[in-house]
Design an enzyme around this catalytic site. Sequence first.
Site, mmCIF file in Angstrom:
data_model
loop_
_atom_site.group_PDB
_atom_site.id
_atom_site.type_symbol
_atom_site.label_atom_id
_atom_site.label_comp_id
_atom_site.label_asym_id
_atom_site.label_seq_id
_atom_site.Cartn_x
_atom_site.Cartn_y
_atom_site.Cartn_z
ATOM 1 N N LYS A 139 1.004 -1.135 0.087
ATOM 2 C CA LYS A 139 -0.140 0.010 0.126
ATOM 3 C C LYS A 139 0.679 1.172 -0.202
ATOM 4 O O LYS A 139 0.769 2.168 -0.653
ATOM 5 C CB LYS A 139 -0.862 0.072 1.245
ATOM 6 C CG LYS A 139 -1.715 -1.011 1.576
ATOM 7 C CD LYS A 139 -2.663 -1.043 2.679
ATOM 8 C CE LYS A 139 -1.844 -1.098 4.052
ATOM 9 N NZ LYS A 139 -1.151 -2.152 4.430
ATOM 10 N N ARG A 158 -9.251 1.701 9.387
ATOM 11 C CA ARG A 158 -8.612 0.320 9.928
ATOM 12 C C ARG A 158 -9.500 -0.334 10.664
ATOM 13 O O ARG A 158 -9.518 -1.379 11.185
ATOM 14 C CB ARG A 158 -7.454 0.542 10.752
ATOM 15 C CG ARG A 158 -6.144 0.016 9.889
ATOM 16 C CD ARG A 158 -4.992 0.174 10.757
ATOM 17 N NE ARG A 158 -3.748 -0.707 10.461
ATOM 18 C CZ ARG A 158 -2.735 -0.161 9.613
ATOM 19 N NH1 ARG A 158 -2.871 0.945 9.139
ATOM 20 N NH2 ARG A 158 -1.851 -1.033 9.815
ATOM 21 N N ARG A 167 12.062 -5.521 4.559
ATOM 22 C CA ARG A 167 11.927 -4.021 4.497
ATOM 23 C C ARG A 167 12.777 -3.374 5.351
ATOM 24 O O ARG A 167 13.266 -3.669 6.410
ATOM 25 C CB ARG A 167 10.351 -3.764 4.844
ATOM 26 C CG ARG A 167 10.387 -2.201 4.863
ATOM 27 C CD ARG A 167 8.977 -1.858 4.933
ATOM 28 N NE ARG A 167 8.033 -2.385 5.980
ATOM 29 C CZ ARG A 167 6.718 -2.102 6.064
ATOM 30 N NH1 ARG A 167 6.154 -1.627 5.437
ATOM 31 N NH2 ARG A 167 6.116 -2.651 7.149
ATOM 32 N N ARG A 207 12.070 -1.602 10.795
ATOM 33 C CA ARG A 207 11.095 -1.026 11.852
ATOM 34 C C ARG A 207 10.886 -2.332 12.894
ATOM 35 O O ARG A 207 10.905 -3.267 12.482
ATOM 36 C CB ARG A 207 9.582 -1.125 10.827
ATOM 37 C CG ARG A 207 9.414 0.275 10.524
ATOM 38 C CD ARG A 207 8.254 0.370 9.429
ATOM 39 N NE ARG A 207 7.018 -0.195 10.170
ATOM 40 C CZ ARG A 207 5.753 -0.233 9.058
ATOM 41 N NH1 ARG A 207 5.965 0.516 8.066
ATOM 42 N NH2 ARG A 207 4.799 -0.774 9.842
ATOM 43 N N ARG A 237 0.510 -8.445 13.957
ATOM 44 C CA ARG A 237 -0.236 -7.404 13.144
ATOM 45 C C ARG A 237 -1.163 -7.889 12.111
ATOM 46 O O ARG A 237 -2.225 -7.584 11.759
ATOM 47 C CB ARG A 237 0.969 -6.866 12.199
ATOM 48 C CG ARG A 237 1.684 -5.579 13.020
ATOM 49 C CD ARG A 237 2.921 -5.354 12.559
ATOM 50 N NE ARG A 237 2.843 -4.498 11.315
ATOM 51 C CZ ARG A 237 3.692 -4.346 10.278
ATOM 52 N NH1 ARG A 237 4.931 -4.929 10.665
ATOM 53 N NH2 ARG A 237 3.432 -3.782 9.341
HETATM 54 P P1 AP5 Z 1 4.914 -1.551 1.807
HETATM 55 O O1 AP5 Z 1 4.670 -0.646 0.639
HETATM 56 O O2 AP5 Z 1 5.728 -0.667 2.872
HETATM 57 O O3 AP5 Z 1 3.631 -2.201 2.446
HETATM 58 P P2 AP5 Z 1 2.599 -1.656 3.243
HETATM 59 O O4 AP5 Z 1 1.300 -2.405 2.858
HETATM 60 O O5 AP5 Z 1 2.438 -0.165 3.239
HETATM 61 O O6 AP5 Z 1 2.783 -2.371 4.397
HETATM 62 P P3 AP5 Z 1 3.156 -1.492 6.063
HETATM 63 O O7 AP5 Z 1 3.639 -2.757 6.896
HETATM 64 O O8 AP5 Z 1 3.499 -0.279 5.995
HETATM 65 O O9 AP5 Z 1 1.535 -1.504 6.344
HETATM 66 P P4 AP5 Z 1 0.833 -1.610 7.738
HETATM 67 O O10 AP5 Z 1 -0.464 -1.337 7.540
HETATM 68 O O11 AP5 Z 1 0.957 -2.908 8.670
HETATM 69 O O12 AP5 Z 1 1.382 -0.541 8.595
HETATM 70 P P5 AP5 Z 1 1.398 1.074 8.990
HETATM 71 O O13 AP5 Z 1 2.562 1.681 8.439
HETATM 72 O O14 AP5 Z 1 0.038 1.460 8.143
HETATM 73 O O15 AP5 Z 1 5.880 -2.885 1.257
HETATM 74 C C1 AP5 Z 1 6.482 -3.650 2.230
HETATM 75 C C2 AP5 Z 1 7.950 -4.082 1.644
HETATM 76 O O16 AP5 Z 1 7.696 -4.840 0.520
HETATM 77 C C3 AP5 Z 1 8.809 -3.219 1.510
HETATM 78 O O17 AP5 Z 1 10.077 -3.345 1.724
HETATM 79 C C4 AP5 Z 1 8.587 -2.663 -0.001
HETATM 80 O O18 AP5 Z 1 9.862 -2.094 -0.569
HETATM 81 C C5 AP5 Z 1 8.189 -4.101 -0.717
HETATM 82 N N1 AP5 Z 1 7.323 -4.110 -1.415
HETATM 83 C C6 AP5 Z 1 6.326 -3.389 -1.917
HETATM 84 N N2 AP5 Z 1 5.623 -3.892 -2.672
HETATM 85 C C7 AP5 Z 1 6.430 -4.709 -3.553
HETATM 86 C C8 AP5 Z 1 6.041 -5.509 -4.799
HETATM 87 N N3 AP5 Z 1 4.819 -5.387 -5.326
HETATM 88 N N4 AP5 Z 1 6.945 -6.616 -5.014
HETATM 89 C C9 AP5 Z 1 7.989 -6.570 -4.041
HETATM 90 N N5 AP5 Z 1 8.421 -6.236 -3.198
HETATM 91 C C10 AP5 Z 1 7.487 -5.094 -2.538
HETATM 92 O O19 AP5 Z 1 0.890 1.142 10.501
HETATM 93 C C11 AP5 Z 1 1.871 0.699 11.285
HETATM 94 C C12 AP5 Z 1 1.363 0.633 12.746
HETATM 95 O O20 AP5 Z 1 0.596 1.905 12.918
HETATM 96 C C13 AP5 Z 1 0.441 -0.182 12.798
HETATM 97 O O21 AP5 Z 1 0.326 -1.645 13.214
HETATM 98 C C14 AP5 Z 1 -0.812 0.440 13.911
HETATM 99 O O22 AP5 Z 1 -0.018 0.157 15.257
HETATM 100 C C15 AP5 Z 1 -0.565 2.087 13.642
HETATM 101 N N6 AP5 Z 1 -1.458 2.488 12.819
HETATM 102 C C16 AP5 Z 1 -1.389 3.013 11.580
HETATM 103 N N7 AP5 Z 1 -2.655 3.254 10.961
HETATM 104 C C17 AP5 Z 1 -3.527 3.031 12.106
HETATM 105 C C18 AP5 Z 1 -4.911 3.240 12.112
HETATM 106 N N8 AP5 Z 1 -5.620 3.732 11.120
HETATM 107 N N9 AP5 Z 1 -5.646 2.827 13.344
HETATM 108 C C19 AP5 Z 1 -4.759 2.331 14.267
HETATM 109 N N10 AP5 Z 1 -3.485 2.336 14.258
HETATM 110 C C20 AP5 Z 1 -2.902 2.530 13.283
#
Ligand code: AP5
Length: 233
Positions: free
Chosen positions: A11, A86, A125, A158, A169
Amino acid sequence: MILLGPPGAGKGTQGHVLSERFHVPHVSTGDMLREAVKENSPVGLKAQEYMNRGELVPDDIVIEIVKERLGKKGSRNGFILDGFPRTRRQAEMLDSVLHEMHKNIDMVIYFRTSEDVIVRRLSGRRICRSCGANYHIKNIPPKVKGICDVCNGPLYQREDDKEGTVKNRLEVYERQTSPLIDYYKEKSKLNTITGDLEVEDAFKSILKLFAEKDLLSIKDRPSPFHIREGSYD
Ligand code: AP5
């Protein structure tokens, strides 16, 4: 637009590319919360313990930062929401904020992604400590190991990408966030792509969705292409 899907689905990566291409802000609650933690702000201090455990930060905290962000000038022409909403409560709050802003959700893109791909992506990552650029040790490696291509900052893993937390997660996603798939399906907003695709192919399948919904100008329309499954991982 909303990007919905499990951790590691891509994403953030697609949100960044879409934002650059269409000049629309990429609003990532994960990035905003990590920034708050880095600054030791009151929000950051509250959020950190939830994030490190892989739990969701309480709705009230997240809703507040999103409202503030969407109220900013740059969001007037639209935005790409990544990692928000979420929970059902966050989705309902978003509906009411958008209503007040006289805006609609154009589409929700759900990244359906297999678990083995997720685990490999998250474990590999790496993020730049200075500018936040996103890498993967195998899929999207920096030119020099451990160093950011953009700003030469150091790369780090991270805390919540470590093995034990990733499992939590994924469970939290299944329990609290995956019900939003039906929430948006019922509103006829849901569009599904395969999150397992390579970055470029995932982007092309998003462009194809835009074209189908007539959301693209002619110059942005993708030429016919062939989608390869998962070979990048
Ligand atoms: P990446 O693009 O970073 O994946 P992502 O889907 O963004 O994954 P996240 O782990 O960041 O999502 P998340 O929802 O768990 O975390 P968030 O930061 O929102 O890609 C991942 C890896 O793969 C990278 O290394 C990339 O280079 C590689 N990659 C990407 N696409 C690829 C492809 N097509 N092919 C190959 N490789 C690829 O949230 C973190 C924490 O914040 C949560 O756990 C929670 O505690 C809090 N939080 C955030 N939002 C909320 C909310 N709305 N409500 C409550 N808590 C929240």
